[in-house]
Design a protein around this motif. Sequence first.
Motif, PDB file in Angstrom:
ATOM      1  N   UNK A 247       0.760  -1.141   0.040  1.00  0.00           N
ATOM      2  CA  UNK A 247      -0.083   0.136  -0.007  1.00  0.00           C
ATOM      3  C   UNK A 247       1.053   1.214  -0.041  1.00  0.00           C
ATOM      4  N   UNK A 248       0.471   2.138  -0.936  1.00  0.00           N
ATOM      5  CA  UNK A 248       1.246   3.481  -0.930  1.00  0.00           C
ATOM      6  C   UNK A 248       0.185   4.446  -0.149  1.00  0.00           C
ATOM      7  N   UNK A 249       0.502   4.644   1.221  1.00  0.00           N
ATOM      8  CA  UNK A 249      -0.556   5.220   2.018  1.00  0.00           C
ATOM      9  C   UNK A 249      -0.441   6.773   1.781  1.00  0.00           C
ATOM     10  N   UNK A 250       0.797   7.346   1.968  1.00  0.00           N
ATOM     11  CA  UNK A 250       0.901   8.747   2.188  1.00  0.00           C
ATOM     12  C   UNK A 250       1.800   9.349   1.351  1.00  0.00           C
ATOM     13  N   UNK A 251       1.962  10.523   0.863  1.00  0.00           N
ATOM     14  CA  UNK A 251       3.050  11.366   0.107  1.00  0.00           C
ATOM     15  C   UNK A 251       3.783  12.039   1.605  1.00  0.00           C
TER      16      UNK A 251
ATOM     17  N   UNK B 299       2.717  -2.934   4.234  1.00  0.00           N
ATOM     18  CA  UNK B 299       2.302  -4.347   4.061  1.00  0.00           C
ATOM     19  C   UNK B 299       1.000  -4.490   3.958  1.00  0.00           C
ATOM     20  N   UNK B 300       0.329  -5.233   2.991  1.00  0.00           N
ATOM     21  CA  UNK B 300      -1.257  -5.244   3.004  1.00  0.00           C
ATOM     22  C   UNK B 300      -1.814  -6.061   4.181  1.00  0.00           C
ATOM     23  N   UNK B 301      -0.950  -7.037   4.662  1.00  0.00           N
ATOM     24  CA  UNK B 301      -1.511  -7.884   5.920  1.00  0.00           C
ATOM     25  C   UNK B 301      -1.431  -7.012   7.187  1.00  0.00           C
TER      26      UNK B 301
ATOM     27  N   UNK C 216      -1.262  -3.806   7.101  1.00  0.00           N
ATOM     28  CA  UNK C 216      -2.412  -2.903   7.351  1.00  0.00           C
ATOM     29  C   UNK C 216      -3.582  -3.126   7.654  1.00  0.00           C
ATOM     30  N   UNK C 217      -4.009  -4.273   7.774  1.00  0.00           N
ATOM     31  CA  UNK C 217      -5.164  -4.840   8.442  1.00  0.00           C
ATOM     32  C   UNK C 217      -4.924  -5.181   9.864  1.00  0.00           C
ATOM     33  N   UNK C 218      -4.025  -6.034  10.373  1.00  0.00           N
ATOM     34  CA  UNK C 218      -3.765  -6.682  11.484  1.00  0.00           C
ATOM     35  C   UNK C 218      -3.069  -5.737  12.672  1.00  0.00           C
TER      36      UNK C 218
ATOM     37  N   UNK D 273      -3.839  -2.283  12.337  1.00  0.00           N
ATOM     38  CA  UNK D 273      -4.315  -1.223  11.621  1.00  0.00           C
ATOM     39  C   UNK D 273      -4.091   0.015  12.631  1.00  0.00           C
TER      40      UNK D 273
ATOM     41  N   UNK E 286      -2.540   3.487  11.573  1.00  0.00           N
ATOM     42  CA  UNK E 286      -3.262   4.479  11.243  1.00  0.00           C
ATOM     43  C   UNK E 286      -2.956   5.668  12.141  1.00  0.00           C
TER      44      UNK E 286
ATOM     45  N   UNK F 177      -7.252 -12.845  11.624  1.00  0.00           N
ATOM     46  CA  UNK F 177      -8.307 -11.956  11.378  1.00  0.00           C
ATOM     47  C   UNK F 177      -8.859 -11.933  10.108  1.00  0.00           C
TER      48      UNK F 177
ATOM     49  N   UNK G 158      -3.548  -0.144  -4.702  1.00  0.00           N
ATOM     50  CA  UNK G 158      -3.011  -0.125  -3.512  1.00  0.00           C
ATOM     51  C   UNK G 158      -2.435   1.662  -3.464  1.00  0.00           C
TER      52      UNK G 158
ATOM     53  N   UNK H  53      -1.980   7.356  -2.364  1.00  0.00           N
ATOM     54  CA  UNK H  53      -1.346   8.615  -2.710  1.00  0.00           C
ATOM     55  C   UNK H  53      -2.038   9.031  -4.349  1.00  0.00           C
TER      56      UNK H  53
END
Lengths: 213, 392
Positions: free
Chosen positions: A82-86, A182-184, A186-188, A190, A194, B159, B192, B195
């Motif tokens: 996941x590319x979450x933040x710039x 990492x995709x996992x 990101x969920x486990x 969180x 966050x 989960x 994903x 951004x």
Amino acid sequence: MLTMAMPKGRIFEEAVELLRNAGYQLPPEFDDSRKLIIDIEEENLRFILAKPMDVPTYVEHGVADVGIAGKDVMLEEERNVYEVLDLKISGCYLAVAGLSDGPIKGVAPKIATKYPNVASNYFRQQGEQVEIIKLNGSIELAPLIGLADRIVDIVSTGRTLTENGLMETAFIEPITSRFIVNPVSYRTKDAIIDDMVERLSAVVEGESVDENR
Amino acid sequence: MTRPFVFEKPLGMRDTLPVLYDLKTSIREKIQRVTEGWGYRFMNTPTLEYYETVGEASAILDQQLFKLLDQRGNTLVLRPDMTAPIARVAASSLKNEPFPLRLAYDSNVFRAQEDEGGKPAEFEQIGVELIGDRTTSADAEVIALMAAVLEEAGLEDFQIAIGHVGFIQELFLSIVGNEERAAVLRRYLYEKNYVGYRQHVREMPLSTIDQKRLMALLTLRGDGSKLEEAIELLPNKAGERVLNELRTLLHTLEAYGVADQVKFDFTLVSHMSYYTGVVFEGYANNLGVPLSNGGRYDELLERFDRPAQATGFGIRLDHLAEALGVTDNERLPNAIIFSPERREEAIQQASERRAGGEKVVVQELSGVTNLDAYSERFEDVTYLIGKNGKGM
């Protein structure tokens, strides 16, 4: 415990400063340690120091939960993260450069680059037939001694290009560092992730963050 | 390419050595027992299918398919997943059986080779398909069954994230108006790339409120309370319908006793197309890749001329085995090592002991080169050597 992959070198200092501004207590010796794994017990964080190009690999395989990686690396590696933040640090851009900006001669001009995937995608989009030559550094050398007609590389100030008598012939895209996950994880994980994203984005957006939160 | 070394295998192919085989067998037996207990019937389909049918219907990208030609020039694929083949069977060989159908599979599937380690080209998948049932009870049943199966396999800490593709689609359509623009947004989520998503949203000519709604989608992750936030993003009939569906789902999962393992995550989009409603993924805390995934696919069966709504899940056995950890507690067999004069006695004794459920190897002494190293491979060794049991 959250494991964070950090890029060694250019981006490292800016990334550490960003984390400190986000309220993470990182000890002073953090900056010039030679260790590859640094545990910060108080923050429940583990840092691993990797080659910038390898950061998304560690994160994709889940040995690091999060990481800081340049967009250039993300484009080149195309990892499943996941590319979450710039983070808006280490700004530069990807560009094509050469000895002159005239048309490239020859049937299939040679392009030297550290980013074969990026270069090949770019020229394919342009509908140009080129041959990519992968180099690992000092890319500017290639056109000077006739290995390649053009190079594709990141440019921050353009000084290296100018000093070597090269000129930019095309702009590809702007680059900054990204916060990746990492995709996992990101969920486990969180909640903790966050929280980190929130604190980092507050700094990026220029808001001050209370040190005691 | 240079000629391969004699011991080499094609890229991405793996041997399963006895220790791992044992572990997989024990997992497989547990999963099958639970799945059959819920009334699902196991079945098999061919390894090869036509590209034009199953290949194109599957959710797997074209470049990830192994393709080959048969003698008549038809393009074949090594099956890349089991959902499409089972949909084919449900619509053809089983077309006279009334819906809903509860089917299960345990098969190897194939994905074209990737250079890197940890991405095998062939792996075993165990899963179920519940075909011809559009109810939320069906969605809850497959999620609860997946949880039951993972638990029975011995996984203590896992989960499940639940999303809803229909919600995302309705939200996008209500804001950007057409499928083409919605697809662009969906692609960012699928890649994903949040951004890029945010940047794209900022650049679109939308009202501030609509931009905020699109941005807020990225934060819709967490427990059941997120459902109430979700309705604020999509305050219309479609939103109400999806949210009622998810509320019912949550209540049903509570009845199954698996609600604690479940979180909602509206950003979850497993594939580009194929899924139409509830989607979910299972994660183990010590594993960097999802263990299992599934969801509702209400349009796949149409491709095989028997329209039906369906849902299901698939578990990657290799990932599950990795999450459980390969423990080296392989139960070793016992051995009887004999010299020729007591061969009959050895065979006789072995056969009696095997009848009692014991694992017994019968080995003639002269066939062993290093007796010490060899006997270490057994739990217990009985020597029948020399005349009349006088020993060595």
